[in-house]
Scaffold this active site. Structure first.
Site, PDB file in Angstrom:
ATOM      1  N   GLU A 262      11.542  18.346   4.716  1.00 42.22           N
ATOM      2  CA  GLU A 262      10.891  19.442   3.977  1.00 42.22           C
ATOM      3  C   GLU A 262      10.491  18.857   2.628  1.00 42.22           C
ATOM      4  O   GLU A 262      11.340  18.642   1.765  1.00 42.22           O
ATOM      5  CB  GLU A 262      11.863  20.618   3.837  1.00 42.22           C
ATOM      6  CG  GLU A 262      11.160  21.925   3.549  1.00 42.22           C
ATOM      7  CD  GLU A 262      11.245  22.288   2.079  1.00 42.22           C
ATOM      8  OE1 GLU A 262      10.256  22.001   1.367  1.00 42.22           O
ATOM      9  OE2 GLU A 262      12.264  22.837   1.667  1.00 42.22           O
TER      10      GLU A 262
ATOM     11  N   ASN B 256      16.574  21.033  -7.346  1.00 37.44           N
ATOM     12  CA  ASN B 256      16.002  22.297  -7.814  1.00 37.44           C
ATOM     13  C   ASN B 256      16.671  23.540  -7.239  1.00 37.44           C
ATOM     14  O   ASN B 256      16.574  24.610  -7.816  1.00 37.44           O
ATOM     15  CB  ASN B 256      14.502  22.334  -7.509  1.00 37.44           C
ATOM     16  CG  ASN B 256      14.200  22.224  -6.032  1.00 37.44           C
ATOM     17  OD1 ASN B 256      14.773  21.397  -5.326  1.00 37.44           O
ATOM     18  ND2 ASN B 256      13.288  23.053  -5.548  1.00 37.44           N
TER      19      ASN B 256
ATOM     20  N   GLU C 190      13.073  24.374   9.051  1.00 38.88           N
ATOM     21  CA  GLU C 190      14.327  24.957   8.598  1.00 38.88           C
ATOM     22  C   GLU C 190      14.183  26.478   8.666  1.00 38.88           C
ATOM     23  O   GLU C 190      13.086  27.004   8.837  1.00 38.88           O
ATOM     24  CB  GLU C 190      14.635  24.536   7.148  1.00 38.88           C
ATOM     25  CG  GLU C 190      14.816  23.036   6.949  1.00 38.88           C
ATOM     26  CD  GLU C 190      16.212  22.552   7.260  1.00 38.88           C
ATOM     27  OE1 GLU C 190      16.989  23.319   7.863  1.00 38.88           O
ATOM     28  OE2 GLU C 190      16.529  21.411   6.904  1.00 38.88           O
TER      29      GLU C 190
END
Length: 485
Positions: free
Chosen positions: A262, A164, A465
């Site tokens: 994540e 994505n 992150e």
């Protein structure tokens, strides 16, 4: 579909980009190995042929990264930082080239991708600078003993990215890992690999040594799974689904190596009756950014009773104005398109009230993977669209009466990535934010950026992150004690 080793020689086939691995500073052609033909989101026509990597390619890449690791780690942080700054400049100079490829592969709106390109460059610029501030500490043990800590790279890091946001996701992990002194093997999604290969090539063009950045293309189990299990890999950074993230964590746990995960989200946007509704409407419409294909999408809109109907009407009107193809991108992959369509049926079966949308786009757009921007109301926690990540431009609206009920609804999820709070009462804003189970809480539309740590609670992941915090996760702590007695 998987293509045979003999490519089509039609004119259309000659327009399809051939993507090969990038290992140890050179392109590694697929030769007679199979390739995956990828179809584009705008009209489903072939746009790329992707080399399907094998265990041998993972071995080559991991070995190249291992050989390059010591010299790269030994470079002064300021030298590594200057190379990362050079990557940032080169990305901006070649912005249109990267934008064109990623728009073709993902279907993003051009304006969205231009912004994404700048974010990718910002990661390299940011980590190229802040790595100079990555210090250890001294510990007072008394006269005659001197103790200090230092942060050292792991060595070879595997970075596995989703379809994505291929460029920004690759830049986010790569910039932090390289700044910290690691070498990297990246495995991008097989559906959107183009800009990752381009980024690796660009790194070498500006002076990053061969073997420091490697890219192996292919499917998840064959390449990603093999990479996680490779003995040279000492840290795995994975972005993707919860299901795959659990498999990555299990494989890494067997090897006792750390992970940065994540994963998914079903983020709640909590709106109290004293909120600035103009800004709330803008926030709700971010579900259309990237066609809702974002793990951080604020996909649940929780609205206090007093303003529920008025806000719902305004949001629905703005969603109807998001015309697919003009102001709304298509779904990137065929599987994701079919998943969103299936959720329209699921929502209807569960009794959610369709306010607008709820169908695939018709007419000329039917050739592509477009769906209508969609709003459901009267959504309750028992419904699947309240609990499950749709990953599309689908907004689930629920109502609440009290602050306690709002918190309970927001936390009624296995996910905990992002949450929003809207209120004119600063005390309530801080009170609610402190009780929301999310790694990042945004109050009244507060600005976030690459400087703000990002990661989840619960099933949304492990580690962080972005921001300086990321450097701590891409390094390991060493304590050294010296006796002078």
């Amino acid at each position: 579909m998987v293509e045979s080793k003999n490519p089509d020689t039609s004119q259309e086939a000659h327009m399809v980009r051939e993507l090969n691995h990038w290992i140890d500073g050179k392109s590694v052609p697929r030769g007679d190995q199979e390739a995956l033909t990828v179809s584009g989101p705008f009209d489903r026509s072939p746009i790329a042929r992707i080399a399907l990597g094998s265990r041998d390619h993972v071995d080559l890449a991991a070995d190249a990264a291992r050989r390059a690791a010591r010299a790269w780690a030994d470079r002064a942080p300021v030298e590594r930082g200057r190379l990362l700054a050079a990557v940032a400049r080169a990305l901006r100079e070649r912005a249109q080239e990267f934008v064109d490829v990623e728009v073709e592969e993902t279907g993003k709106l051009v304006a969205e991708m231009r912004g994404g390109l700048q974010v990718a460059a910002d990661y390299f610029e940011y980590y190229g600078g802040v790595v100079r501030a990555l210090f250890g500490e001294t510990i007072n043990l008394g006269a005659g003993d001197h103790a200090f800590t230092s942060r050292e790279p792991y060595g070879v890091v595997a970075v596995i990215t989703p379809w994505n946001g291929p460029l920004t996701q690759a830049a986010r992990g790569l910039a932090a890992a390289l700044a910290a002194g690691n070498t990297v093997v990246i495995k991008p999604s097989e559906f959107t690999s183009g800009t990752t290969v381009m980024l690796a090539q660009l790194c070498e063009e500006v002076g990053v040594p061969a073997g420091v950045v490697n890219v192996v293309l292919g499917a998840g189990p064959e390449v990603g799974g093999t990479l996680v299990e490779h003995p040279s890999v000492r840290l795995v950074a994975f972005t993707g689904s919860v299901v795959t993230g659990r498999r990555v964590a299990e494989s890494a746990a067997r090897r006792l190596i750390p992970t940065i995960l994540e994963l998914g989200g079903k983020s709640a946007n909590v709106v109290f009756s004293d909120a600035d509704l103009d800004r709330v409407v803008d926030s709700a419409l971010t579900i259309c950014t990237g066609a809702g294909q974002q793990c951080a999408a604020l996909s649940r809109l929780l609205v206090q009773d007093e303003i529920h109907d008025a806000l719902l009407e305004r949001v629905a009107a703005q969603m109807r104005a998001r015309v697919p193809g003009e102001r709304l991108a298509p779904m990137t992959t065929e599987v994701q398109f079919e998943k969103v369509i299936e959720y329209f049926d699921v929502a209807a079966q569960d009794g959610a009230r369709l306010v607008t949308g709820g169908h695939a786009a018709g007419g000329a757009l039917a050739a592509g993977r477009y769906v209508e921007p969609t709003v459901y109301a009267d959504v309750t926690p028992e419904m699947r669209i309240f609990q499950e990540e749709v990953f599309g431009p689908v907004l689930a609206v629920s109502r609440f009466a009290t602050e306690g009920e709002a918190i309970e609804l927001a936390n009624d999820s296995e996910y905990g990535l992002v949450a929003g709070v809207w209120t004119g009462d600063s005390a309530r804003a801080l009170r609610v934010a402190s009780r929301l189970e999310a790694g990042q809480v945004i109050v009244n539309g507060g600005r976030t950026g690459i400087e703000t740590p990002f990661g989840g609670y619960k099933a949304s992941g492990l580690g962080r992150e972005k921001g300086f915090e990321s450097l701590l996760h891409y390094t390991q702590l060493k304590t050294t004690v010296v006796s002078t007695r």
